[in-house]
Design an enzyme around this catalytic site. Structure first.
Site, PDB file in Angstrom:
ATOM      1  N   THR A 198     -63.240  30.593  41.463  1.00 38.97           N
ATOM      2  CA  THR A 198     -61.960  30.332  40.816  1.00 38.97           C
ATOM      3  C   THR A 198     -62.156  30.042  39.332  1.00 38.97           C
ATOM      4  O   THR A 198     -61.357  30.470  38.495  1.00 38.97           O
ATOM      5  CB  THR A 198     -61.240  29.150  41.489  1.00 38.97           C
ATOM      6  OG1 THR A 198     -61.256  29.335  42.904  1.00 38.97           O
ATOM      7  CG2 THR A 198     -59.804  29.047  41.018  1.00 38.97           C
ATOM      8  N   LYS A 223     -57.482  25.721  50.268  1.00 34.34           N
ATOM      9  CA  LYS A 223     -58.303  24.568  49.909  1.00 34.34           C
ATOM     10  C   LYS A 223     -57.620  23.236  50.193  1.00 34.34           C
ATOM     11  O   LYS A 223     -58.249  22.189  50.121  1.00 34.34           O
ATOM     12  CB  LYS A 223     -58.673  24.632  48.418  1.00 34.34           C
ATOM     13  CG  LYS A 223     -59.397  25.895  48.003  1.00 34.34           C
ATOM     14  CD  LYS A 223     -60.687  26.096  48.765  1.00 34.34           C
ATOM     15  CE  LYS A 223     -61.569  27.185  48.167  1.00 34.34           C
ATOM     16  NZ  LYS A 223     -60.935  28.531  48.202  1.00 34.34           N
ATOM     17  N   GLU A 278     -71.062  19.241  37.485  1.00 37.73           N
ATOM     18  CA  GLU A 278     -69.599  19.204  37.506  1.00 37.73           C
ATOM     19  C   GLU A 278     -69.088  17.770  37.505  1.00 37.73           C
ATOM     20  O   GLU A 278     -68.110  17.455  36.816  1.00 37.73           O
ATOM     21  CB  GLU A 278     -69.079  19.948  38.740  1.00 37.73           C
ATOM     22  CG  GLU A 278     -69.252  21.456  38.660  1.00 37.73           C
ATOM     23  CD  GLU A 278     -68.924  22.161  39.957  1.00 37.73           C
ATOM     24  OE1 GLU A 278     -68.557  23.345  39.897  1.00 37.73           O
ATOM     25  OE2 GLU A 278     -69.042  21.532  41.031  1.00 37.73           O
ATOM     26  N   GLY A 281     -70.914  25.970  45.249  1.00 35.90           N
ATOM     27  CA  GLY A 281     -71.727  26.762  44.338  1.00 35.90           C
ATOM     28  C   GLY A 281     -72.991  26.056  43.874  1.00 35.90           C
ATOM     29  O   GLY A 281     -73.745  26.608  43.060  1.00 35.90           O
ATOM     30  N   THR A 305     -67.420  25.665  37.569  1.00 34.13           N
ATOM     31  CA  THR A 305     -68.288  26.694  38.148  1.00 34.13           C
ATOM     32  C   THR A 305     -67.679  27.167  39.462  1.00 34.13           C
ATOM     33  O   THR A 305     -67.058  26.387  40.189  1.00 34.13           O
ATOM     34  CB  THR A 305     -69.691  26.115  38.397  1.00 34.13           C
ATOM     35  OG1 THR A 305     -70.287  25.800  37.134  1.00 34.13           O
ATOM     36  CG2 THR A 305     -70.582  27.102  39.134  1.00 34.13           C
ATOM     37  N   GLY A 306     -67.859  28.454  39.761  1.00 34.90           N
ATOM     38  CA  GLY A 306     -67.405  28.996  41.031  1.00 34.90           C
ATOM     39  C   GLY A 306     -66.462  30.158  40.839  1.00 34.90           C
ATOM     40  O   GLY A 306     -66.094  30.532  39.712  1.00 34.90           O
ATOM     41  N   ASP A 352     -61.695  22.953  36.673  1.00 38.07           N
ATOM     42  CA  ASP A 352     -62.707  23.356  37.648  1.00 38.07           C
ATOM     43  C   ASP A 352     -62.016  23.714  38.962  1.00 38.07           C
ATOM     44  O   ASP A 352     -60.853  23.388  39.181  1.00 38.07           O
ATOM     45  CB  ASP A 352     -63.700  22.209  37.864  1.00 38.07           C
ATOM     46  CG  ASP A 352     -65.056  22.673  38.363  1.00 38.07           C
ATOM     47  OD1 ASP A 352     -65.173  23.847  38.780  1.00 38.07           O
ATOM     48  OD2 ASP A 352     -65.996  21.857  38.347  1.00 38.07           O
ATOM     49  N   GLY A 353     -62.747  24.382  39.818  1.00 36.95           N
ATOM     50  CA  GLY A 353     -62.258  24.696  41.148  1.00 36.95           C
ATOM     51  C   GLY A 353     -62.638  23.614  42.137  1.00 36.95           C
ATOM     52  O   GLY A 353     -63.166  22.566  41.779  1.00 36.95           O
ATOM     53  N   LYS A 373     -66.671  19.229  46.476  1.00 37.94           N
ATOM     54  CA  LYS A 373     -67.145  20.300  45.609  1.00 37.94           C
ATOM     55  C   LYS A 373     -68.635  20.486  45.840  1.00 37.94           C
ATOM     56  O   LYS A 373     -69.305  19.621  46.375  1.00 37.94           O
ATOM     57  CB  LYS A 373     -66.882  19.965  44.135  1.00 37.94           C
ATOM     58  CG  LYS A 373     -65.396  20.018  43.775  1.00 37.94           C
ATOM     59  CD  LYS A 373     -65.133  19.647  42.314  1.00 37.94           C
ATOM     60  CE  LYS A 373     -65.959  20.427  41.327  1.00 37.94           C
ATOM     61  NZ  LYS A 373     -65.771  21.892  41.458  1.00 37.94           N
TER      62      LYS A 373
END
Length: 264
Positions: free
Chosen positions: A39, A132, A114, A108, A36-37, A92-93, A105
């Site tokens: 990226t 990041k 996640e 979001g 999710t997010g 995932d981002g 993380k």
């Protein structure tokens, strides 16, 4: 479905480069966790493009309602974690990653789902832009998902706990969405911990999750196997647990070889 990069910011071009590289690791027949997010949005679009172009058979478990809507709308086959059981790979981002590939993380608000999906996966690939990468976790606020009942008591207990840990800051703030508290897909609240620097992430994670009312924190420790960092010019670097394993890599040498190198 191919995206035009002309109108993208440098950060978004970097995210897109990392996202498109990450789907090279997807193999036919895989069961995938979708992150999710911002990226992850690039990744889901790139995955849908590859699946459609190559007729791949993949099953996807999204980590949020937003990702489910995007992936389903692009024609990806969705399922639930309970239905598929173990996943082959999650992509995932992240909001931060350090040299150990530990993460923060939850920017979001999806870090609970996640983390559940990532820990149910054989491998986790994280995609990121260069901003990041940090030497020590903590500059990005650490999210805590908490139940609404007694949340102010939970916040007070969290604040008291922070005083006993090696941190630069100790501010605890309720995340807002306009004039109302932000809510997760589970309907819970989020407390953002502004810590500056986290001296011992493992001790802090364990202590936070022992507080009644805390559902989960946004520290992802010993979960990520590889970080793909994209650059605005389209280059990518692949980071393993012992540093960059493929500087400027832009071709696929095989998922098995790259994961082996990352673990070496």
């Amino acid at each position: 479905m191919t995206e035009d990069t002309a109108d993208l910011s440098p950060a978004d071009r970097a995210k897109r480069a990392a996202a498109r590289r990450s789907v090279d690791f997807v193999r036919d027949g895989m069961k995938l966790g979708l992150g999710t997010g911002s990226t992850a949005v690039f990744m889901v679009r790139a995955l849908a493009e590859r699946v459609a172009a190559q007729g791949m058979d993949v099953t996807c478990v999204p980590t949020s309602e937003a990702t489910a809507r995007l992936a389903g709308g692009l024609g990806l086959r969705l399922s639930t974690l309970d239905a598929v059981g173990r996943l082959d790979l999650t992509i995932d981002g992240t909001d931060e990653f350090d040299p150990r590939l530990d993460l923060i993380k939850g920017g979001g608000g999806a870090h609970l789902r996640e983390k559940i999906v990532a820990t149910a996966s054989d491998r986790m690939i994280v995609i990121a832009d260069p901003a990041k990468q940090v030497a020590t976790l903590g500059a990005f606020p650490l999210p805590l998902e908490v139940v609404e009942f007694g949340w102010q008591v939970t916040r007070r207990l969290v604040a008291e706990l922070l005083a006993d840990h090696d941190l630069l800051g100790q501010t605890v703030a309720l995340r807002m969405a306009g004039d109302a508290p932000a809510r997760t897909d589970q309907g819970n609240l989020i407390l953002d911990l502004h810590l500056g620097r986290i001296g011992d992430a493992r001790a802090l994670s364990l202590a936070l999750n022992q507080i009644p009312g805390v559902v989960e924190n946004g520290l992802f420790l010993d979960i990520c196997d590889m970080v793909i960092v994209g650059h605005p010019d389209g280059r990518v670097d692949i980071h393993g647990a012992h540093g960059i394993v493929a500087p400027g890599q832009d071709t696929t040498d095989g998922i098995e070889n790259l994961f082996r190198d990352a673990d070496a």
